[in-house]
Design a protein around this motif. Sequence first.
Motif, short mmCIF file in Angstrom:
data_model
loop_
_atom_site.label_atom_id
_atom_site.label_comp_id
_atom_site.label_asym_id
_atom_site.label_seq_id
_atom_site.Cartn_x
_atom_site.Cartn_y
_atom_site.Cartn_z
N ILE A 148 0.83 -1.22 0.15
CA ILE A 148 0.00 0.08 0.09
C ILE A 148 0.87 1.14 0.06
CG2 ILE A 148 -1.57 1.28 1.19
CD1 ILE A 148 -2.58 -1.20 2.61
N ALA A 149 0.63 2.12 -0.93
CA ALA A 149 1.31 3.40 -1.07
C ALA A 149 0.40 4.58 -0.42
CB ALA A 149 2.06 3.73 -2.38
N ILE A 150 0.53 4.87 0.65
CA ILE A 150 -0.19 6.12 1.28
C ILE A 150 0.25 7.56 0.84
CG2 ILE A 150 -0.82 7.26 3.29
CD1 ILE A 150 -2.06 4.53 3.27
N LEU A 151 -0.87 8.19 0.21
CA LEU A 151 -0.58 9.60 -0.22
C LEU A 151 -1.32 10.44 0.84
CD1 LEU A 151 -1.00 9.49 -4.09
CD2 LEU A 151 1.20 9.44 -2.72
N VAL A 152 -0.67 11.56 1.24
CA VAL A 152 -1.26 12.52 1.98
C VAL A 152 -1.00 13.95 1.62
CG1 VAL A 152 -1.32 13.46 4.41
CG2 VAL A 152 -0.99 10.98 3.94
N ALA A 153 -2.17 14.52 1.46
CA ALA A 153 -1.89 16.03 1.33
C ALA A 153 -2.38 16.82 2.73
CB ALA A 153 -3.02 16.69 0.49
N THR A 154 -1.41 17.42 3.30
CA THR A 154 -1.61 17.83 4.60
C THR A 154 -1.61 19.56 4.89
OG1 THR A 154 -0.89 17.71 6.97
CG2 THR A 154 1.00 17.65 5.18
N SER A 155 -2.43 20.09 5.73
CA SER A 155 -2.13 21.43 6.02
C SER A 155 -1.37 21.48 7.13
CB SER A 155 -3.33 21.88 6.27
OG SER A 155 -4.26 21.23 7.25
N GLY A 156 -0.72 20.55 7.74
CA GLY A 156 0.20 20.26 8.57
C GLY A 156 0.48 19.18 9.64
N THR A 189 -1.97 16.51 9.92
CA THR A 189 -2.17 15.22 9.07
C THR A 189 -0.66 14.54 8.78
OG1 THR A 189 -4.23 15.98 8.47
CG2 THR A 189 -3.39 13.94 7.60
N GLY A 190 -0.03 15.33 8.32
CA GLY A 190 1.28 14.92 7.72
C GLY A 190 2.07 14.39 8.56
N LYS A 191 2.30 14.86 9.86
CA LYS A 191 3.28 14.40 10.76
C LYS A 191 2.64 13.24 11.54
CE LYS A 191 6.57 14.04 13.65
NZ LYS A 191 8.02 13.36 13.23
N ALA A 192 1.28 13.18 11.87
CA ALA A 192 0.61 12.28 12.39
C ALA A 192 0.66 10.83 11.43
CB ALA A 192 -0.67 12.65 12.81
N ALA A 193 0.52 10.91 10.18
CA ALA A 193 0.32 10.00 9.27
C ALA A 193 1.80 9.27 9.24
CB ALA A 193 0.01 10.29 8.10
N LEU A 194 2.90 10.01 9.34
CA LEU A 194 4.24 9.87 9.14
C LEU A 194 4.70 8.84 10.37
CD1 LEU A 194 5.95 13.03 7.67
CD2 LEU A 194 5.74 10.73 6.48
N GLU A 195 4.16 9.44 11.45
CA GLU A 195 4.37 8.65 12.74
C GLU A 195 3.64 7.38 12.86
OE1 GLU A 195 6.12 8.64 15.67
OE2 GLU A 195 7.36 10.10 14.23
N GLY A 196 2.31 7.36 12.27
CA GLY A 196 1.52 6.43 12.50
C GLY A 196 2.25 5.07 11.41
N PHE A 197 2.57 5.44 10.20
CA PHE A 197 2.89 4.46 9.34
C PHE A 197 4.46 4.02 9.20
CE2 PHE A 197 -1.14 5.81 7.47
CZ PHE A 197 -1.74 4.38 7.14
N LYS A 198 5.41 4.93 9.81
CA LYS A 198 6.89 4.83 9.59
C LYS A 198 7.16 3.27 9.89
CE LYS A 198 8.67 5.59 13.97
NZ LYS A 198 8.76 6.89 14.97
N ASP A 199 7.79 2.61 8.98
CA ASP A 199 8.36 1.22 9.21
C ASP A 199 7.10 0.14 9.17
OD1 ASP A 199 10.87 2.09 8.67
OD2 ASP A 199 11.42 2.61 10.78
N VAL A 200 6.03 0.54 8.90
CA VAL A 200 5.01 -0.58 8.94
C VAL A 200 5.18 -1.40 7.95
CG1 VAL A 200 2.63 -0.92 8.80
CG2 VAL A 200 3.27 0.86 10.35
N PRO A 201 5.60 -2.61 7.84
CA PRO A 201 5.69 -3.56 6.59
C PRO A 201 4.62 -3.60 5.73
CG PRO A 201 6.00 -4.80 8.82
CD PRO A 201 5.54 -3.51 9.18
N GLY A 202 4.79 -3.68 4.32
CA GLY A 202 3.88 -3.52 3.24
C GLY A 202 3.42 -2.30 2.96
N THR A 203 3.79 -1.05 3.40
CA THR A 203 3.30 0.35 3.45
C THR A 203 4.39 1.27 3.30
OG1 THR A 203 3.55 0.98 5.49
CG2 THR A 203 1.39 -0.37 5.04
#
Length: 498
Positions: A137-145, A147-161
């Motif tokens: 899964i390739a996650i794409l995020v548009a952020t106003s600030g 969301t971007g960081k929160a998504a990066l923290e959530g997905f960092k090093d999650v296998p398959g993403t």
Amino acid sequence: MNYKSTRDNKISVTSAKAIAQGLSEEGGLFVPESIPQLTKDDIMALCDKSYPERAYEIFRRYLTDFTDDEIKYCVNGAYSTKNFDSESISEISHLYNGTYILELWHGPTCAFKDMALQILPYLLSCSAKKVIYGKDIAILVATSGDTGKAALEGFKDVPGTSITVFYPEDGVSDMQKRQMTTQEGGNVNVCAVKGNFDDCQNGVKAIFTDAALKAELDKLGITFSSANSINWGRLSPQIVYYISAYASLVQSGDIEYGEKVNIVVPTGNFGNILAAYYAKEMGLPVNKLICASNANNVLTDFINTGVYDRNRHFYTTISPSMDILISSNLERLLYHLTGDNDKQIAEWFGKLAKDGKYEVTDDVKAKISELFWAGCCDDEATKGAIKQAFDEYSYLMDTHTAVAYKVYSDYKAATGDETKTIIASTANPYKFGRAVYEAVGGETAGTDEFTIIEKLEKHTGTTMPAPLAATKTKPVRFTGSVDKSGMSKVVLDFLKSR
Ligand SMILES: *Cc1c(COP(=O)(O)O)cnc(C)c1O
């Protein structure tokens, strides 16, 4: 329970498919085909439960194609003191007489987006196992600030993403930019866009619907998904904290069961307040939903007139996470309020795309006024609210929360309503240290973010949260910046290089 597309009722998918896919093919958003109901007993039973247990009770009613074990795995993984600095995950602070601040920023990035983005990777990997087995899964995020960081923290090093985040070059705070450009992890990519948040969001939407790009990714065994608040996996976790807050207030004796509360939400993309609407529709005793905007007051005008018109000046404000002129999640509300009228929604949102404007029917206008009250304030009033709340109640709030606080005082003055009220607090004040320090009387000219923060700590006797302090010493990893037209190449190059 299945999920339908707001623009084509015939499309009906499981929750796993809705979450894995993010957006429906024809551009509609997925909505539950019916809204599960909570009885008094259901809500009372939540009172002595923990946050993950409460979340489980809500999720099992929406994610009916997930097993109990899967849901428990998701809620226990996301909502623990490993990721949150509070045992209760979100906290309630009693500001004055029946006015409560619901602090939603005790997660790893100090903004409310963590409430959803800590659990989304779990929901998404469970969903992917069910519906797109074998693909990355390739996650794409548009952020106003935030969301971007929160998504990066959530997905960092999650296998398959993997995850790519786009943010508006001049539309985020120094701290937000630093949080994102110093992000760690082997599967992350961050890029600035020369434009505003709507440019980022439209760019991402265009990538999602680009058939040629999709074919190319198919060959690589990759499929796109979204972590934006258009994803049902983002929205559903937000329903939980309103119901949880109500249960906590009943448990503490602050309210009696059945007593209605107002909910005030500082609003941008309309996700957070829409979650409060779902909570109300599920049976939570809610009086008014109060929608607070900054100078980008397209929603205030819409709620007051029924005309949505994005053809207006775009302001860059001190509450940047609300600097938005297209509030995507409004589509879901209008779908429900029109009685699931997909043709009508397709027509209105077609007009929005073409002319930047649409007007809803009188019937929908009336339903909106029944449910919502809307107000807005500019930067000066936002700063005034921060100062007033700090002087009067020794409570330091961030710029977004302050917009809600100010609009709520306008609401009280306009209506005289004394109903007990929950104000959603969406970020820790240190995330927007410069504006907050100026609001409480500090001088910031020529001073860098970290010096300002030290001064703010001294001035207010409060302390910066640890995750923000840590960004000070981390190296910057991402310096790229592109035009809107260059966004898809950034994504493709990154995915090919992995
Ligand atoms: C995202 C965000 C908002 C706006 O929330 P929406 O769900 O987009 O309406 C408000 N405040 C902060 C701090 C945010 O990060």
